[in-house]
Design a protein around this motif. Structure first.
Motif, PDB file in Angstrom:
ATOM      1  N   LEU A  20       0.825  -1.212   0.000  1.00  0.00           N
ATOM      2  CA  LEU A  20       0.000   0.000   0.000  1.00  0.00           C
ATOM      3  C   LEU A  20       0.857   1.259   0.000  1.00  0.00           C
ATOM      4  N   ALA A  21       1.909   1.278   0.807  1.00  0.00           N
ATOM      5  CA  ALA A  21       2.784   2.451   0.852  1.00  0.00           C
ATOM      6  C   ALA A  21       3.403   2.709  -0.514  1.00  0.00           C
ATOM      7  N   ASP A  22       3.825   1.643  -1.200  1.00  0.00           N
ATOM      8  CA  ASP A  22       4.395   1.782  -2.537  1.00  0.00           C
ATOM      9  C   ASP A  22       3.355   2.337  -3.515  1.00  0.00           C
ATOM     10  N   LEU A  23       2.143   1.809  -3.462  1.00  0.00           N
ATOM     11  CA  LEU A  23       1.080   2.292  -4.360  1.00  0.00           C
ATOM     12  C   LEU A  23       0.760   3.758  -4.098  1.00  0.00           C
ATOM     13  N   VAL A  24       0.658   4.143  -2.833  1.00  0.00           N
ATOM     14  CA  VAL A  24       0.357   5.538  -2.491  1.00  0.00           C
ATOM     15  C   VAL A  24       1.489   6.442  -2.968  1.00  0.00           C
ATOM     16  N   SER A  25       2.738   6.011  -2.792  1.00  0.00           N
ATOM     17  CA  SER A  25       3.862   6.862  -3.211  1.00  0.00           C
ATOM     18  C   SER A  25       3.903   7.028  -4.731  1.00  0.00           C
ATOM     19  N   ARG A  26       3.485   6.003  -5.474  1.00  0.00           N
ATOM     20  CA  ARG A  26       3.518   6.093  -6.938  1.00  0.00           C
ATOM     21  C   ARG A  26       2.277   6.744  -7.528  1.00  0.00           C
ATOM     22  N   HIS A  27       1.125   6.566  -6.888  1.00  0.00           N
ATOM     23  CA  HIS A  27      -0.135   7.036  -7.478  1.00  0.00           C
ATOM     24  C   HIS A  27      -0.833   8.125  -6.675  1.00  0.00           C
TER      25      HIS A  27
END
Length: 176
Positions: A20-27
């Motif tokens: 989730l952290a990766d998705l939030v940082s990218r999107h």
């Protein structure tokens, strides 16, 4: 009303928190389906990998969206159906063809044949015949495009079944 609570990078644990952290940082943000899938890092990770892989499918997006509409009309996920109809419209699929896709067909015999195959993959893969595959090739579909149908169907079964289980419906914050 949703049956499962969406998670955030702050409320998720372990691998789900990292995903989730990766998705939030990218999107910048994530939809309700993805944040709810985070209850299972296996489901979330599998969804993300399959979704990325199907982005490289050989099938024309206008065809894969019609397949998605047909499968979701059968499966009954209103959230997915709404999203795939919107995607089909954005790709220039007209309303008549969207309605035909909901019914599992198309005015174009080649598209009707591949949509029919997708519905068989979804409902009864043992009924697929050699003649159907030969006919799809005669319509110009490569073996890769024919194989991609299974991936499109699988992705739709995963998202639709998950949304139905989780109680995610149109109108809520449940987008992918």
């Amino acid at each position: 009303m949703p049956r499962l609570t969406p998670l955030t990078p702050e409320t998720a644990v372990g691998a789900s928190r990292d995903l989730l952290a990766d998705l939030v940082s990218r999107h910048g943000q994530i939809g309700g389906m993805v944040s709810t899938m985070a209850h299972s890092p296996a489901v979330l990770g599998g969804y993300l990998q399959l979704s990325r892989a199907m982005g490289r499918a050989k099938l024309d997006r206008r065809i894969s969206e019609r397949i998605s509409v047909a499968v979701q009309a059968q499966q009954g996920c209103g959230l997915c159906l709404e999203a795939h109809i919107a995607a089909a419209r954005a790709l220039g699929v007209d309303e008549d063809e969207i309605e035909r896709a909901r019914a599992g067909t198309s005015a174009d015999p080649a598209i009707a044949a591949i949509v029919a195959l997708a519905l068989q993959v979804h409902r009864e893969p043992t009924s697929i015949t050699d003649e159907q595959i030969t006919a799809l090739r005669a319509h110009g579909y490569s073996d890769r495009a024919i194989a991609d149908v299974v991936g499109v169907v699988a992705l739709n079964v995963l998202t639709g079944a998950f949304n139905l289980l989780a109680g995610l419906t149109p109108g809520g914050d449940a987008g992918a």
